[in-house]
Design an enzyme around this catalytic site. Structure first.
Site, short mmCIF file in Angstrom:
data_model
loop_
_atom_site.label_atom_id
_atom_site.label_comp_id
_atom_site.label_asym_id
_atom_site.label_seq_id
_atom_site.Cartn_x
_atom_site.Cartn_y
_atom_site.Cartn_z
N ILE A 43 0.83 -1.20 0.00
CA ILE A 43 0.00 0.00 0.00
C ILE A 43 0.86 1.25 0.00
CG2 ILE A 43 -1.74 1.24 1.34
CD1 ILE A 43 -2.55 -1.67 2.38
N ASP A 44 1.98 1.21 0.71
CA ASP A 44 2.87 2.37 0.80
C ASP A 44 3.43 2.73 -0.58
OD1 ASP A 44 3.94 4.36 2.33
OD2 ASP A 44 5.57 3.18 3.14
N ASP A 45 3.95 1.72 -1.29
CA ASP A 45 4.46 1.97 -2.63
C ASP A 45 3.36 2.47 -3.56
OD1 ASP A 45 7.38 1.01 -3.58
OD2 ASP A 45 6.79 -0.03 -1.76
#
Length: 669
Positions: free
Chosen positions: A391-393
């Site tokens: 999710i961060d990427d």
């Protein structure tokens, strides 16, 4: 290997714009022909020690590999004989034991001074019995620790349904991929003796040492899980006696093997990270998969892509990256270059956008266990980790793609952003935050198991990931959406009492605060609101006398050290990004040219303290920039597992200062 460049002496005075141009040009020079960026991901020497142990166990260790790895490991030994988990950190017992054993494999003898110092320190620290479970597991593989004295994780765990406590999907993705193969290893209990013993590591005071299997001491959960471990040990003792139990055990191991093989990536890795990779190879090997089996061949060959070999005056050194970060590095570079003033149609940005579009994940993954109705999308951290988009990427990809053009292909770019946003929103946890890889991966049970004495084993929402998603949603005009509003509420509730935010994936409160403040501002929280003012005050209070910011990894163990540490380029940039987003730096906007001595930017007579803080932070970056446009940063500012495993992203020292200087220069022009 971190190369320290001498500071330039007598260099002509530099303006922020000139420093930015130098850094921008250096970053551009690092782009790969295919459009991506990738910096080294430096870790501690356990990666290299365990690589030699793996090769010893499989019977494939070569003299050349051993000698080159040993040179690297020996070069990282501290004066007291120990090895640390991060630059400048204290000696770590488990890391020191693993490094010591690896050097013994390379022929280093106990009587040699550097080995004697290490052994003496190990003995005084409690010896092998005081190491973490994973270190003792490695030693059990070679007969230097008893399997009976390790916690039990049975392969029958694979049969637990996803709604049942302690099923494999209650674990974080990196942990479940490690645990499943280890259930096979722990069931088969192999022993392949080393060509030497380790008696010299016997602790000075062995009484009371060790973590014998399943001692039910203490109260509450400790007692419950201690008794559970006792019960599992009893099951292990009888699992091979009754035919029905043996049949169930064999079937469970076959199921685990199928699970493992189904999750091997196209480059041969598992999860794009070292721990599940090496344990999967060992588990499959123990089940009869030969070294010439395609799965094993891909796995072993893939390790070579994670291997760095360098020539030194002492001979070649060999080290392994625990992971690789091309997608993450690329999106940060795109954002930084856009902040530095590159137009969206610049060839560097369009090449990166085309490469990123090809990296979108469109297939199934473990995340669907919690979100079965959600359509696939997202981006991974690595080149090949399609089963585990994160999710961060994905949030940073969305932010990056909006800063680039993709001609031809604008429709494809817009569609990819739309799918990525839809997937991110669908991965929101019930409490309104976002974790890194899974939704609602918040079970409190796995960390309580005796087996789990190292690293984070669950993936709950964190402030930094949630902030990046909120910022991406705001960039897409969705700041008023229900998902973004719930994310903002989560962030406001997660603020520490002192005004900072905890940093899960970067060190530490400086990283968390540097991520959250820009996100809240982008989502519509006004700079004058108490949460923002408290965060600004915290950053100002933790600015170093030299004008920079720093925080080393000890703050994960001691919150009293939050925001304290030697100044670094990346952490100074994180603080500046937050202050600039909060509207600080007014003095810089009023005085965008050097003072009479052409070495500093004078504060206005009515300058606010936070404005002066920004100017001093910018000046720190200018003063510490190298001639080639980058910065020295041997410190580790990335986090794998808080309190246990840390990272030095070699591009952090460049991309984040470019962002900070770019936004500062844009605000002063």
């Amino acid at each position: 290997m971190t190369v320290t460049h001498p500071r330039p002496q007598g260099r002509a005075a530099t303006t922020p714009a000139q420093a930015l141009a130098r850094a921008r040009d250096h970053l551009l020079s690092l782009q790969h022909d295919q459009g991506w960026w990738q910096g080294e991901l430096e870790t501690n020497v356990t990666m290299d020690a365990e690589d030699l142990l793996l090769r010893e166990f499989l019977g494939i260790r070569t003299r050349e590999q051993t000698e080159a790895a040993a040179r690297w490991i020996a070069s990282k030994q501290r004066e007291d004989g120990t090895w640390a988990n991060f630059y400048g950190g204290p000696g770590d017992l488990s890391t020191t034991v693993e490094a010591y054993v690896a050097l013994r494999l390379a022929g280093h003898q106990p009587a040699e001074p550097h080995m004697a110092r290490a052994a003496q320190w190990i003995r005084a620290a409690g010896g092998v019995p005081a190491t973490r479970v994973f270190t003792r597991l490695w030693l059990a593989l070679f007969g230097e620790w008893s399997w009976d004295d390790l916690p039990v994780m049975p392969p029958e765990l694979i049969y637990l349904p996803s709604w049942f406590p302690l099923n494999v999907y209650d674990w974080a993705c990196w942990a479940r991929q490690t645990i499943v193969p280890l259930t096979i290893v722990g069931s088969l209990r192999p022993v392949r003796p080393l060509p030497f013993g380790l008696g010299e590591l016997t602790p000075d005071d062995p009484a009371g040492e060790g973590s014998g299997a399943g001692r039910a001491t203490g109260s509450g959960w400790a007692t419950v899980f201690g008794r559970l471990d006792q019960g599992l040990h009893g099951y292990e003792r009888h699992a091979h006696r009754a035919a029905p139990v043996r049949a169930v055990r064999r079937a469970a191991m076959r199921r685990c093997a199928e699970w493992i093989i189904a999750r091997q990536e196209s480059d041969g890795c598992w999860g794009g990270i070292q721990p599940p990779w090496v344990y999967s190879l060992i588990a499959l090997h123990l089940l009869g998969y030969g070294l010439d089996h395609p799965v094993m061949k891909r796995g072993l060959a893939g390790l070579e892509r994670f291997t760095i070999i360098e020539d030194t005056p002492e001979g070649p050194v060999r080290r392994l990256e625990a992971c690789q970060s091309p997608v993450w590095d690329t999106v940060l570079a795109v954002i930084a270059l856009a902040d530095a003033g590159l137009p969206p149609d610049h060839t560097a940005l369009t090449a990166a956008a085309h490469w990123l579009l090809a990296e979108e994940i469109t297939g199934p993954g473990d995340w669907q266990v919690r979100r079965p109705e959600l359509a696939p999308s997202g981006w991974a951290f690595e080149f090949d980790n399609d089963i585990y988009p994160d999710i961060d990427d994905t949030a940073e990809v969305v932010l990056a793609l909006r800063r680039a053009r993709c001609t031809p292909g604008e429709d494809a770019l817009a569609s990819a952003i739309h799918r990525g946003v839809r997937w991110m929103v669908g991965m929101q946890s019930r409490d309104g935050g976002w974790g890194a890889f899974d939704a609602d991966n918040t079970s409190t049970l796995p960390p309580r198991l005796p087996f789990c004495d190292f690293g984070a084993v669950v993936d709950p929402p964190s402030a930094d990931v949630t902030a990046h998603v909120v910022e991406a949603l705001a960039a897409e005009g969705l700041a008023g959406s229900r998902a973004a509003r719930r994310g903002v509420v989560w962030l406001l509730r997660a603020q520490e009492s002192d005004g900072s935010w905890f940093g899960r994936w970067g060190a530490n409160y400086v990283y968390g605060t540097g991520a959250v403040v820009p996100a809240l501002i982008a989502a519509g929280v006004q700079p004058g609101k108490p949460a923002i003012r408290r965060a600004v005050a915290w950053l100002m209070d933790h600015q170093n006398p030299d004008g920079g910011w720093g925080e080393d990894m000890r703050s994960y163990d001691d919150p009293g050290l939050a925001g304290r540490g030697e100044s670094t380029a990346s952490q100074t940039a994180w603080a500046l990004l937050a202050l600039l987003a909060a509207g600080e730096g007014g003095a810089g906007r009023a005085h965008g040219t050097p003072g009479p001595d052409k070495t500093s930017w004078p504060a206005a007579p009515d300058a606010r303290p936070e404005d002066t803080a920004v100017e001093r932070g910018v000046q720190w970056l200018i003063d510490h920039q190298l001639e080639d446009g980058t910065w020295d940063e041997p410190q580790y500012t990335g986090t794998g597992f808080p309190r246990d495993f840390y990272l030095n992203y070699h591009l952090y020292r460049l991309v984040f200062p470019v962002m900070a200087l770019g936004r500062y220069v844009a605000g002063t022009s």
